[in-house]
Design a protein around this motif. Structure first.
Motif, PDB file in Angstrom:
ATOM      1  N   PHE A   3       5.615   6.460  72.715  1.00  0.00           N
ATOM      2  CA  PHE A   3       4.935   7.155  73.711  1.00  0.00           C
ATOM      3  C   PHE A   3       3.332   6.952  73.406  1.00  0.00           C
ATOM      4  N   PHE A   4       2.491   7.301  73.977  1.00  0.00           N
ATOM      5  CA  PHE A   4       1.096   7.249  73.547  1.00  0.00           C
ATOM      6  C   PHE A   4       0.241   8.206  73.884  1.00  0.00           C
ATOM      7  N   LYS A   5      -0.906   8.723  73.047  1.00  0.00           N
ATOM      8  CA  LYS A   5      -1.725   9.793  73.688  1.00  0.00           C
ATOM      9  C   LYS A   5      -3.336   9.183  73.453  1.00  0.00           C
ATOM     10  N   VAL A   6      -4.181   9.321  74.357  1.00  0.00           N
ATOM     11  CA  VAL A   6      -5.485   9.247  74.110  1.00  0.00           C
ATOM     12  C   VAL A   6      -6.012  10.811  74.120  1.00  0.00           C
ATOM     13  N   ILE A   7      -6.949  10.948  73.072  1.00  0.00           N
ATOM     14  CA  ILE A   7      -7.349  12.292  72.876  1.00  0.00           C
ATOM     15  C   ILE A   7      -8.985  12.058  72.588  1.00  0.00           C
ATOM     16  N   ALA A   8      -9.778  12.780  73.892  1.00  0.00           N
ATOM     17  CA  ALA A   8     -11.085  12.600  73.816  1.00  0.00           C
ATOM     18  C   ALA A   8     -11.664  13.865  73.673  1.00  0.00           C
ATOM     19  N   LEU A  66     -19.262  12.517  71.490  1.00  0.00           N
ATOM     20  CA  LEU A  66     -17.905  12.116  71.860  1.00  0.00           C
ATOM     21  C   LEU A  66     -17.184  11.424  71.111  1.00  0.00           C
ATOM     22  N   GLU A  67     -15.860  11.892  70.715  1.00  0.00           N
ATOM     23  CA  GLU A  67     -15.035  10.975  69.995  1.00  0.00           C
ATOM     24  C   GLU A  67     -13.605  10.710  70.624  1.00  0.00           C
ATOM     25  N   VAL A  68     -13.085   9.629  70.489  1.00  0.00           N
ATOM     26  CA  VAL A  68     -11.844   9.519  71.011  1.00  0.00           C
ATOM     27  C   VAL A  68     -10.915   8.882  69.882  1.00  0.00           C
ATOM     28  N   ARG A  69      -9.628   9.473  70.039  1.00  0.00           N
ATOM     29  CA  ARG A  69      -8.463   8.926  69.168  1.00  0.00           C
ATOM     30  C   ARG A  69      -7.288   8.401  70.112  1.00  0.00           C
ATOM     31  N   CYS A  70      -6.843   7.285  69.686  1.00  0.00           N
ATOM     32  CA  CYS A  70      -5.570   6.651  70.444  1.00  0.00           C
ATOM     33  C   CYS A  70      -4.531   6.628  69.302  1.00  0.00           C
ATOM     34  N   PHE A  71      -3.432   6.894  69.793  1.00  0.00           N
ATOM     35  CA  PHE A  71      -2.143   7.018  68.946  1.00  0.00           C
ATOM     36  C   PHE A  71      -0.882   6.502  69.961  1.00  0.00           C
ATOM     37  N   VAL A  72      -0.157   5.392  69.148  1.00  0.00           N
ATOM     38  CA  VAL A  72       1.000   5.278  69.649  1.00  0.00           C
ATOM     39  C   VAL A  72       2.271   5.286  68.718  1.00  0.00           C
ATOM     40  N   MET A  73       3.452   5.926  69.314  1.00  0.00           N
ATOM     41  CA  MET A  73       4.470   6.243  68.116  1.00  0.00           C
ATOM     42  C   MET A  73       5.557   5.592  68.790  1.00  0.00           C
ATOM     43  N   VAL A 132       6.119  15.158  56.367  1.00  0.00           N
ATOM     44  CA  VAL A 132       4.881  15.230  56.789  1.00  0.00           C
ATOM     45  C   VAL A 132       4.413  13.949  57.784  1.00  0.00           C
ATOM     46  N   VAL A 133       4.141  13.944  58.654  1.00  0.00           N
ATOM     47  CA  VAL A 133       3.797  12.588  59.462  1.00  0.00           C
ATOM     48  C   VAL A 133       2.270  12.403  59.286  1.00  0.00           C
ATOM     49  N   ASP A 134       2.056  11.157  59.097  1.00  0.00           N
ATOM     50  CA  ASP A 134       0.778  10.569  58.634  1.00  0.00           C
ATOM     51  C   ASP A 134       0.201  10.000  59.874  1.00  0.00           C
ATOM     52  N   TYR A 135      -0.258  10.804  60.976  1.00  0.00           N
ATOM     53  CA  TYR A 135      -0.705  10.370  62.282  1.00  0.00           C
ATOM     54  C   TYR A 135      -1.727   9.120  61.960  1.00  0.00           C
ATOM     55  N   GLN A 136      -2.527   8.963  60.938  1.00  0.00           N
ATOM     56  CA  GLN A 136      -3.388   7.892  60.978  1.00  0.00           C
ATOM     57  C   GLN A 136      -2.611   6.368  60.975  1.00  0.00           C
ATOM     58  N   ARG A 137      -1.379   6.586  60.523  1.00  0.00           N
ATOM     59  CA  ARG A 137      -0.453   5.212  60.716  1.00  0.00           C
ATOM     60  C   ARG A 137      -0.186   4.645  62.106  1.00  0.00           C
ATOM     61  N   TYR A 138      -0.398   5.601  63.001  1.00  0.00           N
ATOM     62  CA  TYR A 138      -0.145   5.373  64.391  1.00  0.00           C
ATOM     63  C   TYR A 138      -1.447   5.133  65.378  1.00  0.00           C
ATOM     64  N   GLN A 139      -2.461   5.464  64.663  1.00  0.00           N
ATOM     65  CA  GLN A 139      -3.717   5.109  65.286  1.00  0.00           C
ATOM     66  C   GLN A 139      -4.129   3.848  65.639  1.00  0.00           C
ATOM     67  N   ILE A 140      -4.631   3.462  66.906  1.00  0.00           N
ATOM     68  CA  ILE A 140      -4.827   2.341  67.573  1.00  0.00           C
ATOM     69  C   ILE A 140      -6.142   2.302  68.469  1.00  0.00           C
TER      70      ILE A 140
END
Length: 106
Positions: free
Chosen positions: A16-21, A29-36, A49-57
């Motif tokens: 799944f993915f998330k786009v957070i603005a 404005l800042e945007v972060r995108c993740f795919v896991m 503990v999940v290191d979300y930076q590993r999933y940032q794209i």
């Protein structure tokens, strides 16, 4: 897919993915995108503990994976330098990125 006894087959997404603005403390404005993905590496993270930076794209990578198209402002405001895995915030943040506000878009 999961097929519990006595129930219909359930298709489980591979990921799944998330786009957070959001607007940061500097009113930019800042945007972060993740795919896991639901793979062994992600499941291993679930045990601690999940290191979300590993999933940032990048925003471009989300577009490539999903077929969605985001406005250019989302690309500009996404501070990920590339879509490689990182180990510290310093490897994620690109200080030269300049966000664009809505009123600045021609």
């Amino acid at each position: 897919a999961v097929h519990p006894p006595g129930r219909a087959l359930a298709i489980v997404p591979a990921g799944f993915f998330k786009v957070i603005a959001y607007i940061n403390k500097q009113n930019d404005l800042e945007v972060r995108c993740f795919v896991m993905y639901q793979d062994k590496a992600a499941l291993a993270d679930a045990k601690g503990v999940v290191d979300y930076q590993r999933y940032q794209i990048t925003t471009s990578k989300v577009e490539e994976l999903t077929g969605l198209v985001f406005d250019a402002v989302y690309h500009t405001a996404n501070i990920v330098q590339n879509n490689t895995e990182v180990d510290s915030p310093a490897e994620v943040i690109k200080p030269s990125t300049a966000p664009v506000r809505d009123h600045e878009i021609p």
